[in-house]
Motif scaffolding. Structure first.
Motif, short mmCIF file in Angstrom:
data_model
loop_
_atom_site.label_atom_id
_atom_site.label_comp_id
_atom_site.label_asym_id
_atom_site.label_seq_id
_atom_site.Cartn_x
_atom_site.Cartn_y
_atom_site.Cartn_z
N THR A 1 0.35 5.12 -13.94
CA THR A 1 0.81 4.37 -12.79
C THR A 1 -0.26 4.31 -11.70
OG1 THR A 1 2.94 5.33 -13.30
CG2 THR A 1 2.79 4.09 -11.26
N GLY B 1 -2.91 1.98 -12.64
CA GLY B 1 -2.37 0.63 -12.47
C GLY B 1 -2.38 0.21 -11.02
N LEU B 2 -1.95 1.08 -10.16
CA LEU B 2 -1.92 0.75 -8.73
C LEU B 2 -3.33 0.51 -8.21
CD1 LEU B 2 0.80 3.18 -7.38
CD2 LEU B 2 0.92 0.70 -7.56
N SER C 1 -5.75 -0.68 -9.89
CA SER C 1 -6.19 -1.99 -10.34
C SER C 1 -5.70 -3.08 -9.39
CB SER C 1 -5.70 -2.26 -11.76
OG SER C 1 -4.32 -2.55 -11.76
N LEU C 2 -4.50 -2.86 -8.85
CA LEU C 2 -3.98 -3.86 -7.91
C LEU C 2 -4.80 -3.87 -6.62
CD1 LEU C 2 -0.11 -3.47 -8.23
CD2 LEU C 2 -1.65 -5.00 -9.44
#
Ligand code: SF4
Ligand code: SF4
Lengths: 175, 389
Positions: free
Chosen positions: A8, A11-12, A14-15
């Motif tokens: 997670t 992923g965050l 990457s945002l």
């Protein structure tokens, strides 16, 4: 469990990277061209509809020798040519030869040699731009370079007839 | 009613009345049309889907909305007159179709192509390939709900179109290749701009990766979605990035090199799982490979003619048949011509890669969520005019 948290977080992250790029781009100069006030710079390489070229000595007279090759090769049959033998009456039906849509010209297999003795005069050279696919075959196959591409890019019309050009008149009308 | 009898039907058209639902246990399924005016189908593709809740039970593509009789037109036009048609089959990679057609006629007639022309063809065709992949990239992400990427892609795509406009005179439906060469020589302006673009685009690809490839939302919507097995791909005749995504390194430029492709050093990117993410990766990696090819071609660009100076006045191939294939952005493009020795082809067949790739959709989408089906459809990179022809 720990793996999921890690995933997670990656992923965050990457945002956030994505947002950073968008943010940077936000402060970069404008790339779009605001059309009526500005123009794109490369209109000179645009290849528009065809146009007759004039003779060197008399730019108002077309170079065209009326061989009909352009009309023959055109895939869409946009070119319509009519001419008469010089010195004869314009309306004499016997000498009037029609080249264009639906009329086949027998193929000789030889390169076209303009008949030097017979002087012809061009009466009509029409282009139906509605049908033209801008392939450029007519320009390439003209033996005397009598046609060229125009740079006409801003075209708008109210009816189909607006795009049926009388190229002879256009040649005479040019400054 | 006989199958070929047409009748006005109130309950739906030919395809919807003949759609056979697979049914479900509850008997409660919904049949609906995706397209032909649906934003996710890119062009006029229509898919009849049977839904059980959010899940697709059965999908059936319906074709023919922009059928323009390209093959029939080939029979009534001379070889030369058919050239402009090629820019309109697949308008996103028009030069590959140009190439397939002129290549077939050259092979049949025995026309030689000067080396310089071959190099020019490679450079322009690869630029066009990047252009096509960029549009797919933007449009695919748009399907998945990301709006910004398509704007970045169009900035770069615009640059390529400007470059190609210098030599071709047009921006999309090119009619640039001729039998025995190309219609105009490349200029210094073209070469300089291409070199500039190469350096520029190399900085853009990492940006694309940062912006999108690593993005968790994208990965969530692509990974393990629409997994295509090698067997299925082979059965349907899939080619191009769709097949390479499943791990088969089949690329016409490598396996049966045409033109001068055997002189360049480039890799064929392949995927592993065959899911939508792999197809995405393959296409993005292909852009880098295309850059490499262009760079090498520009470096070794020979002098000489850009078109064979001793062309016959009229193209009249001898009796016979020919097949010529090139690698387009979507896969293997094949042209099959039968000549009866006259100025017009007797029969002309176009093999469009999108046609084979589209039919995978019916298989891949079975049992998936409707929203995943949109992702699958986008990952197949379909251009409908090419499929309908
Ligand atoms: S550009 Fe092509 S379609 Fe247009 S008039 Fe010339 S030959 Fe015909
Ligand atoms: S090919 Fe050239 S010379 Fe012949 S009719 Fe056309 S414009 Fe005139």
């Amino acid at each position: 469990m720990l793996k999921d948290i890690g995933k997670t977080l990656i992923g965050l992250w990457s945002l956030i990277i994505g947002l950073k790029i968008t943010g940077k781009e936000f402060f970069k100069p404008w790339l779009t061209v605001h059309y009526p006030r500005q123009e794109v710079k490369n209109l000179n390489t645009y290849r528009g509809h065809i146009e007759l070229t004039g003779q060197e000595t008399d730019p108002w007279k077309p170079k065209c020798v009326m061989c009909g090759k352009c009309a023959e090769i055109c895939p869409s049959g946009c070119i319509h040519i009519e001419f008469h033998i010089a010195g004869e009456d314009d309306s004499s039906q016997t000498e009037k030869i029609l080249i264009g849509v639906g009329v086949e010209i027998p193929f000789s297999g030889k390169k076209f040699v303009p008949a030097a003795k017979i002087e012809r005069e061009l009466d009509i050279f029409n282009l139906n731009y509605n049908l033209c696919s801008l392939c450029g075959l007519c320009v390439q196959n003209c033996p005397v370079d009598a046609i060229k591409f125009s740079k006409d890019v801003y075209l708008a019309g109210r009816s189909r007839q607006d795009f049926e050009y009388d190229l002879l008149a256009r040649l005479k009308g040019q400054g | 009613m006989k199958p070929n009898e047409s009748k006005f039907e109130l309950n739906g058209d030919y395809y919807s009345t003949r759609f056979e639902p697979s049914g479900s246990e509850t008997g409660d399924t919904l049949i609906l049309n995706m397209g032909p005016q649906h934003p996710s189908t890119h062009g006029v593709l229509r898919i009849i889907v049977e839904l059980d809740g959010e899940y697709i039970k059965k999908a059936e593509p319906v074709l023919g909305y922009i059928h323009r009789m390209h093959e029939k037109m080939g029979e009534v036009k001379t070889y030369m007159q058919y050239l402009p048609n090629m820019g309109r089959v697949d308008y996103l990679h028009a030069l590959a179709w140009n190439w397939a057609y002129v290549g077939a006629v050259e092979k049949l007639t025995g026309i030689e192509v000067p080396q310089r022309a071959e190099y020019i063809r490679v450079i322009t065709c690869e630029l066009n390939r990047i252009c096509s992949h960029l549009l797919w990239w933007g449009a695919y992400l748009l399907d998945l709900g990301a709006f910004t990427p398509i704007l970045y892609a169009f900035v770069d795509r615009e640059k390529i179109m400007d470059i190609l406009q210098i030599v071709t005179g047009s921006r999309l439906t090119y009619c640039y290749y001729r039998f025995g060469g190309v219609s105009a020589d490349i200029t210094d302006e073209f070469i300089n701009q291409t070199k500039e673009f190469l350096t520029y685009f190399k900085t853009r690809i990492p940006m694309y990766h940062d912006l999108v490839t690593g993005n968790m939302i994208l990965r969530g919507r692509c990974e393990d979605i629409g997994v295509l097995s090698v067997e299925t791909a082979k059965q349907y005749g899939a080619t191009g990035p769709v097949l390479r995504g499943s791990g088969i390194a089949y690329d016409v430029r490598k396996v049966e090199p045409y033109s001068v492709y055997d002189k360049f050093d480039f890799k064929i990117p392949v995927g592993q799982n065959g899911d939508a993410m792999d197809r995405y990766d393959v296409r993005v990696a292909e852009m880098t490979e295309s850059l490499k090819i262009i760079e090498q071609a520009l470096e070794s660009l020979p002098d000489g003619h850009y078109i064979n100076p001793n062309l016959p006045d009229r193209i009249m191939p001898p009796k016979g048949e020919v097949y010529y294939a090139v690698e387009g952005a979507r896969g293997k493009i094949g042209i099959y011509i039968i000549s009866d020795g006259t100025a017009k082809p007797y029969r002309l067949k176009l093999r469009a890669p999108g046609f084979s790739n589209l039919h995978l959709f019916a298989e891949l989408s079975q049992g998936t969520l409707l929203s995943d089906a949109v992702s699958i459809l986008g990952s197949l990179d379909l251009v409908i005019p090419e499929i309908d022809r």
